[in-house]
Design an enzyme around this catalytic site. Structure first.
Site, PDB file in Angstrom:
ATOM      1  N   TYR A 104       0.863  -1.187   0.000  1.00  0.00           N
ATOM      2  CA  TYR A 104       0.000   0.000   0.000  1.00  0.00           C
ATOM      3  C   TYR A 104       0.895   1.231   0.000  1.00  0.00           C
ATOM      4  O   TYR A 104       1.887   1.296   0.752  1.00  0.00           O
ATOM      5  CB  TYR A 104      -0.894   0.020   1.246  1.00  0.00           C
ATOM      6  CG  TYR A 104      -1.686   1.305   1.370  1.00  0.00           C
ATOM      7  CD1 TYR A 104      -3.005   1.368   0.926  1.00  0.00           C
ATOM      8  CD2 TYR A 104      -1.111   2.470   1.902  1.00  0.00           C
ATOM      9  CE1 TYR A 104      -3.730   2.550   1.004  1.00  0.00           C
ATOM     10  CE2 TYR A 104      -1.821   3.651   1.975  1.00  0.00           C
ATOM     11  CZ  TYR A 104      -3.128   3.681   1.532  1.00  0.00           C
ATOM     12  OH  TYR A 104      -3.838   4.850   1.597  1.00  0.00           O
ATOM     13  N   GLU A 191      -3.336   7.487  -4.240  1.00  0.00           N
ATOM     14  CA  GLU A 191      -3.157   6.195  -3.572  1.00  0.00           C
ATOM     15  C   GLU A 191      -2.951   5.063  -4.565  1.00  0.00           C
ATOM     16  O   GLU A 191      -3.630   5.001  -5.583  1.00  0.00           O
ATOM     17  CB  GLU A 191      -4.412   5.915  -2.730  1.00  0.00           C
ATOM     18  CG  GLU A 191      -4.372   4.613  -1.947  1.00  0.00           C
ATOM     19  CD  GLU A 191      -5.721   4.305  -1.291  1.00  0.00           C
ATOM     20  OE1 GLU A 191      -5.907   4.651  -0.118  1.00  0.00           O
ATOM     21  OE2 GLU A 191      -6.597   3.732  -1.973  1.00  0.00           O
TER      22      GLU A 191
END
Ligand code: GDP
Ligand code: MN
Length: 380
Positions: A104, A191
């Protein structure tokens, strides 16, 4: 503004962040759908629903197709899918990547601190909130003001992942590029989840989530593609017509937003359902009226059309000419109710006499209420 995954990935490409190459298909564009059969695809591929909500994987919005049969089956399935209340109208046919590990990575504006935060975790592919709850020690956060140095990023990554130094370098590189993207596009969030390590040792952005500040000029370029608009609405935009598609079966055309809305209300009052909103605007010329009629009647659900004009600057004879031209160009067989009032009303009416030769069911009414009543009665 929230971007679609495919839009985010285009930005990734621009900033040389390694990502998958995909083909976007659109439910509303039949041609694409038909030509799907002829697409030259190297299986397997990943079919990814393009909706602006997260958790598509869990909702069944992401499928891996191993052959043409599966491919056609999943395309149908996905186009019939609704994810968290959002219909799937676009699918990204994406390269399949064999995954070794999921990470992530993101940059976010922290409003309370007025800083940017870099967040990295070696536990990707799932919600970062979930990781934060269950394994907070697997999340690395770096707050900074404006400038970001390579070594800061590297340290932040190393805090939670230090298995393969070559992979750390790739991640660091991607993070720096993503930060450039973040700055230059006035992002609130950029993101990548998951950022993946492939079986052959390369690091790739497999998903994108980009939110751009609504006050930024950057959003303008995405407005066109923004909502899931119908083909007719898209054409209306191109032609500069104020058109909104609705669920009903009565086509509505008027001049002035207020009048059009009143017309819709009146139709509703007599239990009719407007199929659209269309405002030809003030001082509309014949050409624009003609285009508007053609546009509205592209909607196959329409069973009757109500044209309600109250001429001030708008001249009834211009409107009448436009109506005639539209019906000359195409022989529409649906009933039409017309109310013409105001400037050059008599001239307009004279011109419209010809319409009776072009369309068997033309009804002239004296006011909007009568028109609404009439058009509704024609449906039943
Ligand atoms: P989200 O659920 O909306 O965040 O959609 P993602 O794009 O993040 O996809 C969800 C999950 O699907 C990922 O975490 C992967 O596990 C899987 N996935 C997506 N694309 C691929 C791919 O190309 N290859 C493989 N093996 N899995 C993928
Ligand atoms: Mn994701």
């Amino acid at each position: 503004m929230n971007l679609y995954e495919y839009q985010g990935k285009k930005l990734f490409e621009k900033y040389q962040i390694p990502t998958t190459k995909g083909i976007l298909i659109d439910k509303n564009l039949e041609n694409d759908y038909i030509s799907l059969n002829e697409l030259n695809i190297n299986f397997p591929v990943v079919l990814k629903s393009q909706v602006k909500v997260g958790g598509r994987g869990k909702a069944g919005g992401i499928k891996v197709a191993n052959n043409k049969d599966e491919f056609m089956k999943y395309i149908k399935q996905l186009f019939n899918l609704t994810i968290k209340g959002v219909k799937v109208n676009k699918i990204l046919i994406d390269e399949y990547v064999p995954i070794e590990k999921e990470f992530y990575l993101s940059f976010i504006i922290d409003r309370s601190k007025n800083q940017v935060v870099f967040i990295f975790s070696p536990l990707g592919g799932i919600d970062i909130e979930e990781v934060a709850e269950k394994q907070p020690d697997k999340i690395s956060k770096l707050f900074f003001d404006y400038e970001l140095f390579d070594f800061q990023i590297r340290d932040a990554i190393l805090k939670v992942y230090n298995e393969k130094i070559d992979v750390v370098k790739q991640i660091e590189n991607i993070a720096l590029k993503l930060f450039n993207l973040f700055k230059e596009n006035d992002c609130i969030l950029a993101e990548i989840n998951p950022l993946v390590l492939t079986k052959d040792g390369r690091v790739f952005a497999l998903d994108s989530k980009i939110i751009i500040d609504d006050n930024s000029e950057v959003v303008d370029q995405y407005e066109e593609e923004d909502e899931d608009i119908s083909v007719i609405e898209r054409e209306a935009k191109v032609r500069n017509l104020a058109y909104v598609e609705l669920d009903g079966d009565i086509g509505i055309i008027g001049n002035g937003a207020g009048l059009v809305m009143t017309t819709m209300d009146l139709v509703g009052l007599y239990n009719g359902k407007p199929a659209n909103f269309l405002d030809v605007g003030g001082g509309a010329k014949a050409e624009k009226v003609k285009e508007s009629i053609h546009l509205v009647l592209k909607n196959p659900k329409i069973k009757a059309l109500f044209i309600n004009i109250f001429g001030g600057i708008t001249r009834c004879d211009e409107v009448a000419k436009g109506i005639i031209q539209a019906f000359q160009e195409q022989s529409y067989s649906i009933p039409v109710v017309i109310r013409l009032e105001g400037t050059n009303k008599q001239e307009g009416k004279a011109i419209l006499e010809q319409l009776k030769e072009l369309n068997k069911e033309v009804f002239f009414v004296e006011n909007a209420e009568e028109g609404a009543q009439k058009v509704v009665s024609l449906i039943k």
